[in-house]
Design a protein around this motif. Structure first.
Motif, PDB file in Angstrom:
ATOM      1  N   ASP A  66       0.815  -1.208   0.000  1.00  0.00           N
ATOM      2  CA  ASP A  66       0.000   0.000   0.000  1.00  0.00           C
ATOM      3  C   ASP A  66       0.852   1.263   0.000  1.00  0.00           C
ATOM      4  O   ASP A  66       0.448   2.291  -0.563  1.00  0.00           O
ATOM      5  N   ALA A  67       2.018   1.205   0.618  1.00  0.00           N
ATOM      6  CA  ALA A  67       2.873   2.398   0.663  1.00  0.00           C
ATOM      7  C   ALA A  67       3.306   2.810  -0.735  1.00  0.00           C
ATOM      8  O   ALA A  67       3.306   4.010  -1.071  1.00  0.00           O
ATOM      9  N   LEU A  68       3.673   1.840  -1.566  1.00  0.00           N
ATOM     10  CA  LEU A  68       4.070   2.165  -2.940  1.00  0.00           C
ATOM     11  C   LEU A  68       2.878   2.692  -3.721  1.00  0.00           C
ATOM     12  O   LEU A  68       3.002   3.669  -4.475  1.00  0.00           O
ATOM     13  N   LEU A  69       1.734   2.075  -3.564  1.00  0.00           N
ATOM     14  CA  LEU A  69       0.544   2.541  -4.263  1.00  0.00           C
ATOM     15  C   LEU A  69       0.226   3.984  -3.889  1.00  0.00           C
ATOM     16  O   LEU A  69      -0.049   4.823  -4.756  1.00  0.00           O
ATOM     17  N   ASP A  70       0.286   4.275  -2.601  1.00  0.00           N
ATOM     18  CA  ASP A  70      -0.028   5.625  -2.145  1.00  0.00           C
ATOM     19  C   ASP A  70       0.978   6.637  -2.700  1.00  0.00           C
ATOM     20  O   ASP A  70       0.606   7.761  -3.078  1.00  0.00           O
ATOM     21  N   GLU A  71       2.254   6.251  -2.757  1.00  0.00           N
ATOM     22  CA  GLU A  71       3.277   7.148  -3.289  1.00  0.00           C
ATOM     23  C   GLU A  71       3.034   7.444  -4.758  1.00  0.00           C
ATOM     24  O   GLU A  71       3.118   8.605  -5.197  1.00  0.00           O
ATOM     25  N   LEU A  72       2.732   6.420  -5.521  1.00  0.00           N
ATOM     26  CA  LEU A  72       2.526   6.631  -6.953  1.00  0.00           C
ATOM     27  C   LEU A  72       1.316   7.512  -7.221  1.00  0.00           C
ATOM     28  O   LEU A  72       1.361   8.405  -8.072  1.00  0.00           O
ATOM     29  N   VAL A  73       0.241   7.267  -6.501  1.00  0.00           N
ATOM     30  CA  VAL A  73      -0.965   8.069  -6.707  1.00  0.00           C
ATOM     31  C   VAL A  73      -0.722   9.517  -6.300  1.00  0.00           C
ATOM     32  O   VAL A  73      -1.209  10.454  -6.947  1.00  0.00           O
ATOM     33  N   ALA A  74       0.054   9.714  -5.242  1.00  0.00           N
ATOM     34  CA  ALA A  74       0.310  11.067  -4.756  1.00  0.00           C
ATOM     35  C   ALA A  74       1.292  11.828  -5.632  1.00  0.00           C
ATOM     36  O   ALA A  74       1.172  13.047  -5.800  1.00  0.00           O
ATOM     37  N   ARG A  75       2.275  11.121  -6.227  1.00  0.00           N
ATOM     38  CA  ARG A  75       3.384  11.813  -6.884  1.00  0.00           C
ATOM     39  C   ARG A  75       3.346  11.763  -8.407  1.00  0.00           C
ATOM     40  O   ARG A  75       4.086  12.509  -9.056  1.00  0.00           O
ATOM     41  N   THR A  76       2.529  10.895  -8.982  1.00  0.00           N
ATOM     42  CA  THR A  76       2.526  10.770 -10.434  1.00  0.00           C
ATOM     43  C   THR A  76       1.107  10.838 -10.988  1.00  0.00           C
ATOM     44  O   THR A  76       0.146  10.502 -10.285  1.00  0.00           O
ATOM     45  N   PRO A  77       0.957  11.228 -12.260  1.00  0.00           N
ATOM     46  CA  PRO A  77      -0.361  11.242 -12.893  1.00  0.00           C
ATOM     47  C   PRO A  77      -0.705   9.904 -13.546  1.00  0.00           C
ATOM     48  O   PRO A  77      -1.240   9.854 -14.658  1.00  0.00           O
ATOM     49  N   VAL A  78      -0.381   8.809 -12.867  1.00  0.00           N
ATOM     50  CA  VAL A  78      -0.619   7.479 -13.424  1.00  0.00           C
ATOM     51  C   VAL A  78      -2.119   7.242 -13.589  1.00  0.00           C
ATOM     52  O   VAL A  78      -2.935   7.688 -12.780  1.00  0.00           O
ATOM     53  N   GLU A  79      -2.463   6.525 -14.665  1.00  0.00           N
ATOM     54  CA  GLU A  79      -3.876   6.255 -14.951  1.00  0.00           C
ATOM     55  C   GLU A  79      -4.228   4.779 -14.850  1.00  0.00           C
ATOM     56  O   GLU A  79      -5.377   4.428 -14.546  1.00  0.00           O
ATOM     57  N   ILE A  80      -3.264   3.915 -15.120  1.00  0.00           N
ATOM     58  CA  ILE A  80      -3.506   2.468 -15.064  1.00  0.00           C
ATOM     59  C   ILE A  80      -2.409   1.821 -14.225  1.00  0.00           C
ATOM     60  O   ILE A  80      -1.218   2.105 -14.418  1.00  0.00           O
ATOM     61  N   GLU A  90      -8.931 -10.622  -5.213  1.00  0.00           N
ATOM     62  CA  GLU A  90      -9.309  -9.789  -4.076  1.00  0.00           C
ATOM     63  C   GLU A  90      -8.328  -8.629  -3.902  1.00  0.00           C
ATOM     64  O   GLU A  90      -8.733  -7.497  -3.618  1.00  0.00           O
ATOM     65  N   ARG A  91      -7.051  -8.909  -4.073  1.00  0.00           N
ATOM     66  CA  ARG A  91      -6.050  -7.843  -3.963  1.00  0.00           C
ATOM     67  C   ARG A  91      -6.199  -6.846  -5.099  1.00  0.00           C
ATOM     68  O   ARG A  91      -6.091  -5.631  -4.893  1.00  0.00           O
ATOM     69  N   ALA A  92      -6.455  -7.328  -6.302  1.00  0.00           N
ATOM     70  CA  ALA A  92      -6.655  -6.423  -7.430  1.00  0.00           C
ATOM     71  C   ALA A  92      -7.838  -5.492  -7.177  1.00  0.00           C
ATOM     72  O   ALA A  92      -7.771  -4.281  -7.453  1.00  0.00           O
ATOM     73  N   ALA A  93      -8.924  -6.034  -6.641  1.00  0.00           N
ATOM     74  CA  ALA A  93     -10.095  -5.211  -6.333  1.00  0.00           C
ATOM     75  C   ALA A  93      -9.780  -4.192  -5.253  1.00  0.00           C
ATOM     76  O   ALA A  93     -10.211  -3.034  -5.330  1.00  0.00           O
ATOM     77  N   ALA A  94      -8.993  -4.608  -4.248  1.00  0.00           N
ATOM     78  CA  ALA A  94      -8.626  -3.687  -3.172  1.00  0.00           C
ATOM     79  C   ALA A  94      -7.740  -2.561  -3.692  1.00  0.00           C
ATOM     80  O   ALA A  94      -7.871  -1.401  -3.258  1.00  0.00           O
ATOM     81  N   ILE A  95      -6.846  -2.875  -4.619  1.00  0.00           N
ATOM     82  CA  ILE A  95      -5.973  -1.850  -5.203  1.00  0.00           C
ATOM     83  C   ILE A  95      -6.798  -0.839  -5.995  1.00  0.00           C
ATOM     84  O   ILE A  95      -6.582   0.375  -5.894  1.00  0.00           O
ATOM     85  N   ALA A  96      -7.748  -1.328  -6.772  1.00  0.00           N
ATOM     86  CA  ALA A  96      -8.610  -0.412  -7.525  1.00  0.00           C
ATOM     87  C   ALA A  96      -9.384   0.501  -6.591  1.00  0.00           C
ATOM     88  O   ALA A  96      -9.499   1.708  -6.826  1.00  0.00           O
ATOM     89  N   ALA A  97      -9.924  -0.074  -5.501  1.00  0.00           N
ATOM     90  CA  ALA A  97     -10.715   0.721  -4.566  1.00  0.00           C
ATOM     91  C   ALA A  97      -9.841   1.739  -3.830  1.00  0.00           C
ATOM     92  O   ALA A  97     -10.261   2.884  -3.615  1.00  0.00           O
ATOM     93  N   ARG A  98      -8.628   1.339  -3.459  1.00  0.00           N
ATOM     94  CA  ARG A  98      -7.747   2.227  -2.694  1.00  0.00           C
ATOM     95  C   ARG A  98      -7.261   3.399  -3.529  1.00  0.00           C
ATOM     96  O   ARG A  98      -7.179   4.534  -3.038  1.00  0.00           O
TER      97      ARG A  98
END
Length: 214
Positions: A66-80, A90-98
């Protein structure tokens, strides 16, 4: 371009600009330190800022926490977010929701049974990507190995999500790969490199020219 092309593992402005000039529909940036294509978030953000609207920015991840996911969302304009590890549905769904980002799940293929495994991801992801198993199933790099699989396995198959073909593609064989598999999207990394992790703008241009001719 009738076939959507994703140029993956980009690390510098020259190769990114070649991908954009050639008409790539997606550009991929790797966040997995064992890979020679891996980037820190700050450098990736600067490259992603060069990408115009209409071209999807893709982060390639392997079992991200989750730490990496949060960093990418906060610091980059990533779309996918492309999940290239052992992530469960289940993890894929959680990543999409987060993250609130679209998710692409890579499915590794050796035989038809592997393709059947995509069904459990269809309800929870936005895209699928079919790639070859690495030379060793416990290999350090789950993708970008330049290994093809039996493309006709995909012929006539229908999936509930848009999908891309990956693994061993080059400018010389992408037409054959699309004809054999029926792919509407293709993904290349090592096939447009001069050495591992070093993209060749001329090879990127040739690959995209080959896609444009399909």
């Amino acid at each position: 371009m009738k076939v959507t092309a994703k140029i993956c593992g980009l690390k510098d402005a020259a190769s990114l600009d070649a991908a954009l000039a050639g008409g790539a529909g997606m550009v991929g940036f790797v966040f997995f330190p064992p890979s020679p294509r891996s980037l820190p978030a700050g450098k990736a953000a600067a490259l992603m800022a060069r990408v115009p609207a209409g071209v999807d920015r893709v982060a390639v991840l392997v079992d991200p926490d989750d730490a990496l996911l949060d960093e990418l969302v906060a610091r980059t304009p990533v779309e996918i977010l492309q999940l290239h590890g052992r992530e469960s549905p289940e993890r894929a769904a959680a990543i999409a929701a987060r993250t609130g980002r679209r998710v692409m799940k890579a499915v590794k293929v050796k035989d038809a049974a592997d393709l059947d495994g995509a069904a459990v991801y269809e309800p929870v992801v936005d895209h699928l990507l079919f790639d070859a198993w690495p030379p060793s199933r416990d290999g350090a790099l789950p993708g970008g190995n330049g290994e093809p699989f039996d493309w006709p396995l995909l012929a006539g198959r229908r999936f509930g999500r848009p999908w891309l073909l990956s693994g061993g593609l080059t400018a010389e064989n992408v037409a054959s790969a699309v004809a054999a598999s029926g792919a509407a999207g293709v993904d290349v990394s090592s096939g447009v490199e001069r050495s591992p992790g070093v993209k060749d703008p001329a090879r990127i241009a040739a690959f995209l020219d080959a896609c444009a001719a399909l």
